[in-house]
Enzyme design. Structure first.
Site, PDB file in Angstrom:
ATOM      1  N   TYR A 120       5.853   8.777  -1.266  1.00 15.68           N
ATOM      2  CA  TYR A 120       5.702   9.273   0.106  1.00 15.68           C
ATOM      3  C   TYR A 120       6.981   9.952   0.605  1.00 15.68           C
ATOM      4  O   TYR A 120       7.120  10.210   1.794  1.00 15.68           O
ATOM      5  CB  TYR A 120       5.342   8.124   1.064  1.00 15.68           C
ATOM      6  CG  TYR A 120       3.923   7.605   0.937  1.00 15.68           C
ATOM      7  CD1 TYR A 120       3.013   8.170   0.046  1.00 15.68           C
ATOM      8  CD2 TYR A 120       3.488   6.547   1.732  1.00 15.68           C
ATOM      9  CE1 TYR A 120       1.717   7.672  -0.055  1.00 15.68           C
ATOM     10  CE2 TYR A 120       2.191   6.052   1.638  1.00 15.68           C
ATOM     11  CZ  TYR A 120       1.313   6.619   0.740  1.00 15.68           C
ATOM     12  OH  TYR A 120       0.031   6.130   0.644  1.00 15.68           O
ATOM     13  N   LYS A 173       5.142  -1.498 -11.140  1.00  9.53           N
ATOM     14  CA  LYS A 173       4.503  -0.985 -12.350  1.00  9.53           C
ATOM     15  C   LYS A 173       5.619  -0.455 -13.265  1.00  9.53           C
ATOM     16  O   LYS A 173       5.598   0.689 -13.716  1.00  9.53           O
ATOM     17  CB  LYS A 173       3.508   0.113 -11.929  1.00  9.53           C
ATOM     18  CG  LYS A 173       2.565   0.572 -12.995  1.00  9.53           C
ATOM     19  CD  LYS A 173       1.383  -0.339 -13.234  1.00  9.53           C
ATOM     20  CE  LYS A 173       0.571   0.239 -14.373  1.00  9.53           C
ATOM     21  NZ  LYS A 173      -0.348  -0.673 -15.015  1.00  9.53           N
ATOM     22  N   ASP A 205      -1.342  -3.531 -10.791  1.00  6.65           N
ATOM     23  CA  ASP A 205      -2.780  -3.424 -11.081  1.00  6.65           C
ATOM     24  C   ASP A 205      -3.384  -4.814 -11.333  1.00  6.65           C
ATOM     25  O   ASP A 205      -4.436  -5.151 -10.802  1.00  6.65           O
ATOM     26  CB  ASP A 205      -3.064  -2.453 -12.237  1.00  6.65           C
ATOM     27  CG  ASP A 205      -2.159  -2.654 -13.452  1.00  6.65           C
ATOM     28  OD1 ASP A 205      -1.221  -3.468 -13.372  1.00  6.65           O
ATOM     29  OD2 ASP A 205      -2.396  -2.002 -14.483  1.00  6.65           O
ATOM     30  N   ASP A 229       0.996   0.206   0.771  1.00  4.85           N
ATOM     31  CA  ASP A 229      -0.036   0.800   1.612  1.00  4.85           C
ATOM     32  C   ASP A 229      -1.420   0.370   1.121  1.00  4.85           C
ATOM     33  O   ASP A 229      -2.250  -0.147   1.877  1.00  4.85           O
ATOM     34  CB  ASP A 229       0.125   2.332   1.563  1.00  4.85           C
ATOM     35  CG  ASP A 229      -0.725   3.055   2.581  1.00  4.85           C
ATOM     36  OD1 ASP A 229      -1.329   2.395   3.434  1.00  4.85           O
ATOM     37  OD2 ASP A 229      -0.779   4.297   2.513  1.00  4.85           O
ATOM     38  N   ASP A 233      -4.065  -2.835   2.536  1.00  8.20           N
ATOM     39  CA  ASP A 233      -5.430  -2.530   2.999  1.00  8.20           C
ATOM     40  C   ASP A 233      -6.458  -3.368   2.237  1.00  8.20           C
ATOM     41  O   ASP A 233      -7.477  -3.780   2.794  1.00  8.20           O
ATOM     42  CB  ASP A 233      -5.745  -1.039   2.828  1.00  8.20           C
ATOM     43  CG  ASP A 233      -5.256  -0.191   4.004  1.00  8.20           C
ATOM     44  OD1 ASP A 233      -4.307  -0.616   4.687  1.00  8.20           O
ATOM     45  OD2 ASP A 233      -5.816   0.896   4.231  1.00  8.20           O
TER      46      ASP A 233
END
Ligand code: NAI
Ligand code: MG
Length: 332
Positions: A120, A173, A205, A229, A233
């Site tokens: 981002y 990751k 993951d 993010d 959620d």
């Protein structure tokens, strides 16, 4: 000393839930000065700019900002505002409350999300008709700053367990993004080690599978920007929806507090939005400004109303935003 709080309702249900949160803040006799400012789609339609310089400057100079939501212009508003408050961490608690139909009622986690870099950071390029690229940014300094915050957060007993010996989980990751997440992982674990805080790690993951299967094994989760993010959620889905989730963009001397949800165009203007996320964001604002006891009282009042009602439509009730807000203020 007066704390100056900028209030940006924004668009859609921001115009309904932010006044509810302000009403809750005003119910305390604190030395706050509220300053209204404009941003979002309606502001863009009226002035040509989604985020006028005047609003940016007000937010940068304030002690804290309460923000609702912006519509299509959300990225043009929220990303610069996070920069205006110099925010290095986005704090996102996801807790299932008694009385709310949650997929996983045992969920009680807090995401500490890196808030300035990763994918981002804004370095995207269109190199040809066929090819676009993105540069992922990870610095040791931002990773360490996030980890230092995480250590302080658990040491202060602010994790879900409320236990200063509680550790945290770092999700990354680094097995694939060896350079960027490798750096992130190494720095975060090093800081935890230096501070004597327990830290374990998960590949993000695998974590996305394990969290919904058994959220009770997690408490504080530290992660890079995009992962935080998405995973927060996911956690929102476990606790009963977006109407409940607050967030804090924490900077060194400034902060911006906002519900995780957007403008909810499907229900905007009808007075039925759930004010909980905005009110809990106000509780985080109170705590950030040092009013820890008041923040806790807001949380207790919200929990009590969630348990006993009245409830808004998203939680299966039929109460209006105003009725729920009045019930919260009444408990206070
Ligand atoms: P959304 O969060 O606005 O709505 C998703 C669903 O959740 C809708 O069905 C909505 O009715 C419901 N919902 C959300 N908050 C609620 C509340 N407080 N009470 C009751 N129900 C609630 O997300 P969506 O639909 O993806 O985005 C709508 C607009 O909001 C878009 O223009 C998007 O760009 C913007 N947005 C802005 C954000 C921000 O300003 N920080 C964050 C997310 C989206
Ligand atoms: Mg999001």
């Amino acid at each position: 000393m007066t704390d100056e709080i900028v209030v940006i309702e924004g668009d859609g249900i921001g115009r309904e839930v932010v006044p509810a949160a302000v009403e809750v803040l005003e119910s305390f006799e604190l030395d706050f000065e509220f300053v209204a400012a404009e941003a979002g789609d309606a502001t863009k339609a009226a002035t040509g700019e989604a985020l006028p310089a005047e609003t940016y400057d007000l937010v940068a100079d304030a002690d804290a900002t309460l923000f609702g939501a912006a519509g299509e212009t959300a990225a043009d508003v929220i990303l610069p505002l996070r920069e205006a408050v110099d925010s290095f961490v986005n704090v996102r608690p996801a807790k299932a409350y008694p009385g709310v139909d949650a997929l996983r009622p045992e969920t009680d986690v807090v995401f500490l999300r890196e808030n300035t870099e990763g994918v981002y950071a804004g370095h995207e390029d269109r190199l040809s008709d066929d090819l676009s690229t993105l540069t992922r940014v990870v610095t040791s300094s931002a990773s360490r700053e996030l980890a230092e915050y995480a250590c302080e957060f658990v040491r202060d007993g602010r994790g879900p367990a409320g236990d200063p010996d509680e550790g945290f989980t770092v999700a990354h990751k680094a097995n694939v993004m060896r350079e960027t997440d490798g750096r992130f992982r190494e720095e975060v674990l090093a800081v935890a080690d230096e501070r004597g805080v327990d830290a374990d790690e998960e590949l993000m993951d695998a974590f996305a599978t394990k969290l919904p299967l058994d959220p009770s094994q997690y408490g504080v989760i530290v992660c890079p920007n995009l992962a935080g993010d998405v995973l927060s959620d996911l956690a929102a889905g476990l606790v009963g929806g977006l109407g409940l989730l607050p967030s804090a963009n924490v900077g060194h001397e400034n902060g911006l507090f906002e519900p995780v949800h957007g403008t909810a165009p499907d229900i905007a203007g009808e007075g039925m939005a759930n004010p909980t996320a905005a009110v809990l964001s106000a509780a985080m604002l109170l705590e950030y400004l040092g009013h820890v006891e008041e923040g806790g009282r807001v949380r207790d009042a919200v929990e009590s109303v969630l348990a006993d009602g009245p409830r808004t439509g998203d939680l299966g009730g039929s109460a209006t935003t105003d009725e729920v807000t009045a019930a919260i203020v009444d408990r206070l």
